[in-house]
Scaffold this active site. Structure first.
Site, PDB file in Angstrom:
ATOM      1  N   ASN A 136      10.901   2.643   1.738  1.00  0.00           N
ATOM      2  CA  ASN A 136      10.493   1.286   2.087  1.00  0.00           C
ATOM      3  C   ASN A 136      11.153   0.202   1.236  1.00  0.00           C
ATOM      4  O   ASN A 136      10.758  -0.960   1.283  1.00  0.00           O
ATOM      5  CB  ASN A 136       8.971   1.154   2.002  1.00  0.00           C
ATOM      6  CG  ASN A 136       8.280   1.945   3.092  1.00  0.00           C
ATOM      7  OD1 ASN A 136       8.868   2.214   4.137  1.00  0.00           O
ATOM      8  ND2 ASN A 136       7.030   2.329   2.866  1.00  0.00           N
ATOM      9  N   ALA A 150       0.801  -1.224   0.000  1.00  0.00           N
ATOM     10  CA  ALA A 150       0.000   0.000   0.000  1.00  0.00           C
ATOM     11  C   ALA A 150       0.834   1.274   0.000  1.00  0.00           C
ATOM     12  O   ALA A 150       0.322   2.342  -0.313  1.00  0.00           O
ATOM     13  CB  ALA A 150      -0.933   0.002   1.209  1.00  0.00           C
ATOM     14  N   ASP A 151       2.114   1.178   0.349  1.00  0.00           N
ATOM     15  CA  ASP A 151       2.941   2.381   0.433  1.00  0.00           C
ATOM     16  C   ASP A 151       4.349   2.102  -0.076  1.00  0.00           C
ATOM     17  O   ASP A 151       5.330   2.265   0.645  1.00  0.00           O
ATOM     18  CB  ASP A 151       2.983   2.887   1.881  1.00  0.00           C
ATOM     19  CG  ASP A 151       3.596   4.283   2.004  1.00  0.00           C
ATOM     20  OD1 ASP A 151       3.655   4.998   0.975  1.00  0.00           O
ATOM     21  OD2 ASP A 151       4.014   4.658   3.112  1.00  0.00           O
ATOM     22  N   LEU A 152       4.439   1.693  -1.326  1.00  0.00           N
ATOM     23  CA  LEU A 152       5.739   1.397  -1.913  1.00  0.00           C
ATOM     24  C   LEU A 152       6.429   2.713  -2.264  1.00  0.00           C
ATOM     25  O   LEU A 152       6.098   3.359  -3.259  1.00  0.00           O
ATOM     26  CB  LEU A 152       5.583   0.528  -3.161  1.00  0.00           C
ATOM     27  CG  LEU A 152       6.881  -0.012  -3.752  1.00  0.00           C
ATOM     28  CD1 LEU A 152       7.587  -0.927  -2.765  1.00  0.00           C
ATOM     29  CD2 LEU A 152       6.599  -0.749  -5.058  1.00  0.00           C
TER      30      LEU A 152
END
Length: 256
Positions: free
Chosen positions: A180, A174-176
């Site tokens: 990360n 969901a938050d690439l």
């Protein structure tokens, strides 16, 4: 990287002076885990803030389990104006920290390059809850954006390979973003922070959305007026991704 032994997680509920909640943990790594381990105060001055992408709510800690990263869940967007750390209680199956722990445990056991989850939990507060998670720290890791000015670095190919393997496993991150994706000392790329991540049938739409989010993150970190070297690196990442995704069964032997 082949499969790893499954994490035989234990889940315990608790009630104390601060309220009630539950924790889930790996007893092989943390046989004496308690809810206090998810509090920043438990670690005292030994807890060192995570400077890159921690949003002021993540700390490096260490113990008998080795080195780890403690992260408190923080709300973003307009919701943060109501509460930065409290989420609406919708039942234990919807608790974000427990869902992330279970997803990471699955991915770690499958041999994907994600940190092993150690401990996660929540504490009820009225109609809401607070949550936190503790995961292992990747030694000597550097974020992908360290190579923004080095489009020829093999870090880009390693990142593309790891993202392809994740997507082939049906995992929507969901938050690439560039914080990360971490590169270890041997050049392997690891993916972290699976809050709101989920398993779903592989499809081009959500895979492309993940990659577009990463590209926006890289562009933002490069800044306006900066040279476009990162675009060459991202193109290299994308070529490695496309090739690895097409040949998913051969990934294990590909070097970064």
């Amino acid at each position: 990287m082949g499969t790893r032994p499954a994490i035989a997680a234990i889940e315990k509920t608790f009630r104390d002076a601060g309220g009630e909640g539950a924790i889930v943990f790996d007893p092989a790594r943390l046989p004496q885990a308690t809810p206090d381990w998810l509090e920043r105060a438990h670690w005292g001055e030994a807890a060192q803030p995570v400077a890159e992408g921690g949003r002021g709510a993540a700390w490096f800690v260490s113990g008998e389990f080795g080195e780890g990263v403690l992260r408190h869940y923080r709300r973003g967007g307009m919701a943060r104006h109501l509460s930065t750390e409290r989420y609406l209680w919708l039942g234990p199956d919807r608790v974000r920290s427990l869902r992330e722990f279970r997803l990471m445990a699955e991915l770690h056991a499958a041999g994907l390059r994600v940190p092993a989850p150690l401990l996660a939990g929540y504490r009820r507060q009225g109609l809401g809850y607070r949550a936190a998670i503790l995961v292992e720290r990747i030694p000597a890791a550097r974020p992908l954006h360290d190579w923004l000015g080095e489009p020829g670095a093999r870090a880009w190919e390693a990142a593309g390979l790891s993202i392809a393997r994740l997507h082939h496993a049906g995992v929507d991150h969901a938050d690439l973003n560039a914080h990360n994706v971490l590169l270890d000392a041997e050049g392997w790329a690891w993916l972290i922070d699976f809050d709101r991540g989920r398993r779903r049938p592989p499809a081009a739409a959500w895979r492309e959305a993940n990659l577009a989010r990463l590209a926006r993150s890289l562009a933002k970190l490069a800044g306006r007026g900066a040279d476009d070297a990162w675009k060459g690196g991202y193109a290299r990442l994308r070529r490695a991704y496309d090739d690895a995704y097409r040949h998913a069964g051969d990934h294990a032997q590909v070097q970064p």
